[in-house]
Write a protein that holds these residues in place. Sequence first.
Motif, mmCIF file in Angstrom:
data_model
loop_
_atom_site.group_PDB
_atom_site.id
_atom_site.type_symbol
_atom_site.label_atom_id
_atom_site.label_comp_id
_atom_site.label_asym_id
_atom_site.label_seq_id
_atom_site.Cartn_x
_atom_site.Cartn_y
_atom_site.Cartn_z
ATOM 1 N N UNK A 1 0.849 -1.207 0.000
ATOM 2 C CA UNK A 1 0.000 0.000 0.000
ATOM 3 C C UNK A 1 0.877 1.246 0.000
ATOM 4 N N UNK A 2 1.951 1.217 0.782
ATOM 5 C CA UNK A 2 2.887 2.335 0.790
ATOM 6 C C UNK A 2 3.508 2.561 -0.578
ATOM 7 N N UNK A 3 3.944 1.463 -1.232
ATOM 8 C CA UNK A 3 4.522 1.580 -2.578
ATOM 9 C C UNK A 3 3.509 2.162 -3.563
ATOM 10 N N UNK A 4 2.298 1.628 -3.528
ATOM 11 C CA UNK A 4 1.274 2.098 -4.464
ATOM 12 C C UNK A 4 0.905 3.556 -4.213
ATOM 13 N N UNK A 5 1.000 3.991 -2.969
ATOM 14 C CA UNK A 5 0.630 5.368 -2.628
ATOM 15 C C UNK A 5 1.736 6.371 -2.924
ATOM 16 N N UNK A 6 2.985 5.961 -2.732
ATOM 17 C CA UNK A 6 4.095 6.903 -2.820
ATOM 18 C C UNK A 6 4.799 6.924 -4.173
ATOM 19 N N UNK A 7 4.708 5.841 -4.922
ATOM 20 C CA UNK A 7 5.423 5.761 -6.190
ATOM 21 C C UNK A 7 4.492 6.036 -7.351
ATOM 22 N N UNK A 8 5.072 6.164 -8.526
ATOM 23 C CA UNK A 8 4.280 6.453 -9.725
ATOM 24 C C UNK A 8 4.657 5.486 -10.833
ATOM 25 N N UNK A 9 3.887 5.512 -11.893
ATOM 26 C CA UNK A 9 4.195 4.719 -13.076
ATOM 27 C C UNK A 9 4.111 3.225 -12.822
ATOM 28 N N UNK A 10 5.005 2.468 -13.448
ATOM 29 C CA UNK A 10 4.961 1.009 -13.311
ATOM 30 C C UNK A 10 5.146 0.537 -11.869
ATOM 31 N N UNK A 11 5.900 1.308 -11.075
ATOM 32 C CA UNK A 11 6.103 0.921 -9.675
ATOM 33 C C UNK A 11 4.797 1.011 -8.892
ATOM 34 N N UNK A 12 3.968 1.984 -9.211
ATOM 35 C CA UNK A 12 2.664 2.086 -8.564
ATOM 36 C C UNK A 12 1.800 0.890 -8.947
ATOM 37 N N UNK A 13 1.869 0.496 -10.207
ATOM 38 C CA UNK A 13 1.128 -0.676 -10.669
ATOM 39 C C UNK A 13 1.568 -1.924 -9.904
ATOM 40 N N UNK A 14 2.882 -2.114 -9.745
ATOM 41 C CA UNK A 14 3.380 -3.268 -8.993
ATOM 42 C C UNK A 14 2.915 -3.223 -7.539
#
Length: 193
Positions: A163-176
């Motif tokens: 959830x932290x990754x999806x909230x803080x990152x963008x692009x393909x990293x948010x998708x992951x």
Amino acid sequence: MPWSEPGLLAACAAGALGISAGGTAWAIAYARRRGMLDQPGERRSHAMATPRGGGIGLVIAMLLALGMLGWWRDEPAWWSMALGLLLVAGAGWWDDHRPLPIAVRLGAHVGAGLALAWGLHLQGAGVAAVLAALMLVPVLVNAWNFMDGIDGLAVSQALLCAIGLASLLAGPWQLLGAVLAAACLGFLPFNLP
């Protein structure tokens, strides 16, 4: 491709949730048929025999997401990261069937660290991030293995990180991050006491 588009994130998350839940249900039935049960004991926190290998559905969802990114973006970095995940999951799956020597498991974990570090390097990450991946993957995989014996702990920690990754990152990293969060949600009900 707009990786952060809500429709794409929702579709990938729904697919990951279904794959994880279905894969987990299959793995539990498979483990019971094969007698792959983790028995209660002095170093275990569970009181009943627990099927092994249930996380394979979560792994499949993540491998599909990494493969999708590798194919769509035509970047070898995603394939390298998928290889790292495959090394850890493959060693775990094998160990669930027949115990692997510690050196072989550790070799797989170090190889996974190398694969992730190489993938990050290919994406232009700095030296600190590459070295952190290289050193932390073997350490954190083993820490996660210790937590895995406590119902719901490892997957709930992974869910919070995702959830932290999806909230803080963008692009393909948010998708992951979204795929990982959904895959964790698909696995969690099976991992509760």
